[in-house]
Design a protein around this motif. Structure first.
Motif, PDB file in Angstrom:
ATOM      1  N   UNK A 151       0.810  -1.220   0.000  1.00  0.00           N
ATOM      2  CA  UNK A 151       0.000   0.000   0.000  1.00  0.00           C
ATOM      3  C   UNK A 151       0.842   1.269   0.000  1.00  0.00           C
ATOM      4  N   UNK A 152       2.151   1.142   0.261  1.00  0.00           N
ATOM      5  CA  UNK A 152       3.044   2.299   0.266  1.00  0.00           C
ATOM      6  C   UNK A 152       4.255   1.948  -0.594  1.00  0.00           C
ATOM      7  N   UNK A 153       4.294   2.485  -1.799  1.00  0.00           N
ATOM      8  CA  UNK A 153       5.267   2.078  -2.802  1.00  0.00           C
ATOM      9  C   UNK A 153       6.279   3.201  -3.051  1.00  0.00           C
ATOM     10  N   UNK A 154       7.547   2.818  -3.123  1.00  0.00           N
ATOM     11  CA  UNK A 154       8.609   3.744  -3.511  1.00  0.00           C
ATOM     12  C   UNK A 154       9.084   3.371  -4.904  1.00  0.00           C
ATOM     13  N   UNK A 155       8.990   4.313  -5.840  1.00  0.00           N
ATOM     14  CA  UNK A 155       9.551   4.120  -7.170  1.00  0.00           C
ATOM     15  C   UNK A 155      10.989   4.624  -7.144  1.00  0.00           C
ATOM     16  N   UNK A 156      11.940   3.721  -7.356  1.00  0.00           N
ATOM     17  CA  UNK A 156      13.352   4.112  -7.432  1.00  0.00           C
ATOM     18  C   UNK A 156      13.594   4.614  -8.855  1.00  0.00           C
ATOM     19  N   UNK A 157      13.489   5.923  -9.022  1.00  0.00           N
ATOM     20  CA  UNK A 157      13.404   6.493 -10.363  1.00  0.00           C
ATOM     21  C   UNK A 157      14.761   6.884 -10.937  1.00  0.00           C
ATOM     22  N   UNK A 158      14.926   6.544 -12.192  1.00  0.00           N
ATOM     23  CA  UNK A 158      16.030   7.015 -13.004  1.00  0.00           C
ATOM     24  C   UNK A 158      15.517   6.983 -14.433  1.00  0.00           C
ATOM     25  N   UNK A 159      15.849   7.984 -15.220  1.00  0.00           N
ATOM     26  CA  UNK A 159      15.278   8.083 -16.564  1.00  0.00           C
ATOM     27  C   UNK A 159      15.970   7.102 -17.505  1.00  0.00           C
ATOM     28  N   UNK A 160      15.677   5.818 -17.312  1.00  0.00           N
ATOM     29  CA  UNK A 160      16.228   4.752 -18.144  1.00  0.00           C
ATOM     30  C   UNK A 160      15.089   3.888 -18.662  1.00  0.00           C
ATOM     31  N   UNK A 161      15.397   3.133 -19.690  1.00  0.00           N
ATOM     32  CA  UNK A 161      14.383   2.246 -20.272  1.00  0.00           C
ATOM     33  C   UNK A 161      13.860   1.257 -19.231  1.00  0.00           C
ATOM     34  N   UNK A 162      14.782   0.717 -18.414  1.00  0.00           N
ATOM     35  CA  UNK A 162      14.380  -0.293 -17.431  1.00  0.00           C
ATOM     36  C   UNK A 162      13.442   0.288 -16.378  1.00  0.00           C
ATOM     37  N   UNK A 179      -0.146   5.265  -0.896  1.00  0.00           N
ATOM     38  CA  UNK A 179       0.916   6.265  -0.963  1.00  0.00           C
ATOM     39  C   UNK A 179       1.963   5.826  -1.973  1.00  0.00           C
ATOM     40  N   UNK A 180       2.455   6.767  -2.770  1.00  0.00           N
ATOM     41  CA  UNK A 180       3.505   6.483  -3.742  1.00  0.00           C
ATOM     42  C   UNK A 180       4.532   7.602  -3.672  1.00  0.00           C
ATOM     43  N   UNK A 181       5.787   7.238  -3.500  1.00  0.00           N
ATOM     44  CA  UNK A 181       6.889   8.193  -3.559  1.00  0.00           C
ATOM     45  C   UNK A 181       7.710   7.930  -4.816  1.00  0.00           C
ATOM     46  N   UNK A 182       8.064   8.986  -5.513  1.00  0.00           N
ATOM     47  CA  UNK A 182       8.950   8.905  -6.662  1.00  0.00           C
ATOM     48  C   UNK A 182      10.314   9.411  -6.216  1.00  0.00           C
ATOM     49  N   UNK A 235      13.196   4.967   6.370  1.00  0.00           N
ATOM     50  CA  UNK A 235      12.721   6.268   6.853  1.00  0.00           C
ATOM     51  C   UNK A 235      11.230   6.472   6.592  1.00  0.00           C
ATOM     52  N   UNK A 236      10.761   6.029   5.437  1.00  0.00           N
ATOM     53  CA  UNK A 236       9.379   6.309   5.026  1.00  0.00           C
ATOM     54  C   UNK A 236       8.380   5.251   5.470  1.00  0.00           C
ATOM     55  N   UNK A 237       8.878   4.056   5.802  1.00  0.00           N
ATOM     56  CA  UNK A 237       7.970   2.971   6.170  1.00  0.00           C
ATOM     57  C   UNK A 237       7.291   2.326   4.981  1.00  0.00           C
ATOM     58  N   UNK A 238       7.886   2.433   3.796  1.00  0.00           N
ATOM     59  CA  UNK A 238       7.301   1.848   2.587  1.00  0.00           C
ATOM     60  C   UNK A 238       7.277   0.330   2.681  1.00  0.00           C
TER      61      UNK A 238
END
Length: 275
Positions: A151-162, A179-182, A235-238
């Motif tokens: 229910x609490x997702x962290x997107x580990x973002x980098x502008x790559x195809x993967x 909740x979603x964190x980018x 830290x965020x409890x994701x």
């Protein structure tokens, strides 16, 4: 939605957290859950059975019995789970884990794989092969993880195809999340991130899917992006990470380490990977 979810147990044993999460997600998504029971026997010479059939039969039969017991256990557990399910038993115990899973993986929308982390070499090979060769995203479930839909997702973002592929493959999870964190992290102390524009465009795109994502920027940290992601998770409890898998070659990851390997071996929460 995920119409078909594959849940392989090809190391001859159950993974309770993976079974629980897969069942909960299948129930919520209305998915068919395909559970695969398997086990492998390592033999000194692959063709030795032609010369020593009794010896190889003695090696294979206990493994086949392990598969049968595991399949029966899965059928009993899923019978009252409230989901559409199918249990497949692979008694070709001379095949390795990758060869047992791959034929099934091409006909599903998501593979959920439990990690025991007591044989990292075997699990690393299984994860990397499925991720790169099956064309299907993986949801990795570590030991001790919650057996509930994230229910609490962290997107580990980098502008790559993967990473872009991972975000789109994870949309059913992101839509269901509360909740979603980018999260985007500077990879070089002397070159601050230029991901701001790309991340804001992604936030706007996700909003059109009904996903409200909060962008979070973190500066460079010693040890690289992998530990920084895990620090933010704590830290965020994701309860789930979405990330692109193997943005550089698998050989490079194995030799020098990398974000994917860090998440596979050390994340305390489920990790959704796509390549």
């Amino acid at each position: 939605m995920y119409c078909d979810i594959l849940l392989p147990f090809v190391l001859g044993r159950l993974h309770e957290q993976a079974l629980g999460l897969a069942t909960a997600l299948s129930r919520e998504q209305g998915s068919r859950l395909v559970a695969l029971a398997g086990a492998s026997v390592v033999v000194p010479v692959a063709t030795g059975w032609m010369y020593y059939p009794a010896v190889y039969t003695a090696l294979h039969e206990p493994a086949k019995e392990t598969v049968r017991v595991l399949a029966t256990t899965l059928e009993e557990r899923l019978a009252d789970a409230g989901v559409d399910w199918l249990v497949c038993a692979n008694e070709r115990v001379w095949e390795g884990p990758v060869d047992q899973v791959m034929p099934q993986a091409g006909c599903v929308d998501l593979t959920i794989l439990g990690l025991h982390r007591d044989d990292p070499g075997t699990e690393d090979t299984l994860v990397s092969s499925l991720l790169v060769e099956s064309g299907v995203p993986l949801l990795l479930v570590p030991p001790g993880a919650r057996d509930a839909v994230p229910r609490h997702v962290v997107i580990a973002w980098k502008s790559t195809r993967e990473a872009i592929r991972a975000v789109h493959d994870a949309l059913p999870l992101l839509i269901a999340a509360q909740r979603v964190h980018l999260l985007y992290i500077d990879s070089d102390p002397d070159d601050p991130s230029r991901e701001d524009d790309a991340s804001l465009r992604l936030v706007a795109h996700l909003r059109r899917h009904g996903v409200t994502a909060s962008p979070v920027h973190r500066g460079y940290e010693e040890g690289g992006a992998g530990p920084a992601i895990l620090n933010f998770v704590k830290e965020s409890g994701a309860d789930c990470i979405v990330a692109g898998g193997y943005g550089r070659s698998r050989a490079s990851e194995f030799l020098f380490g990398g974000v994917t390997r860090t998440l596979i071996r050390h994340s305390p929460i489920p990790v959704f990977l796509a390549h």
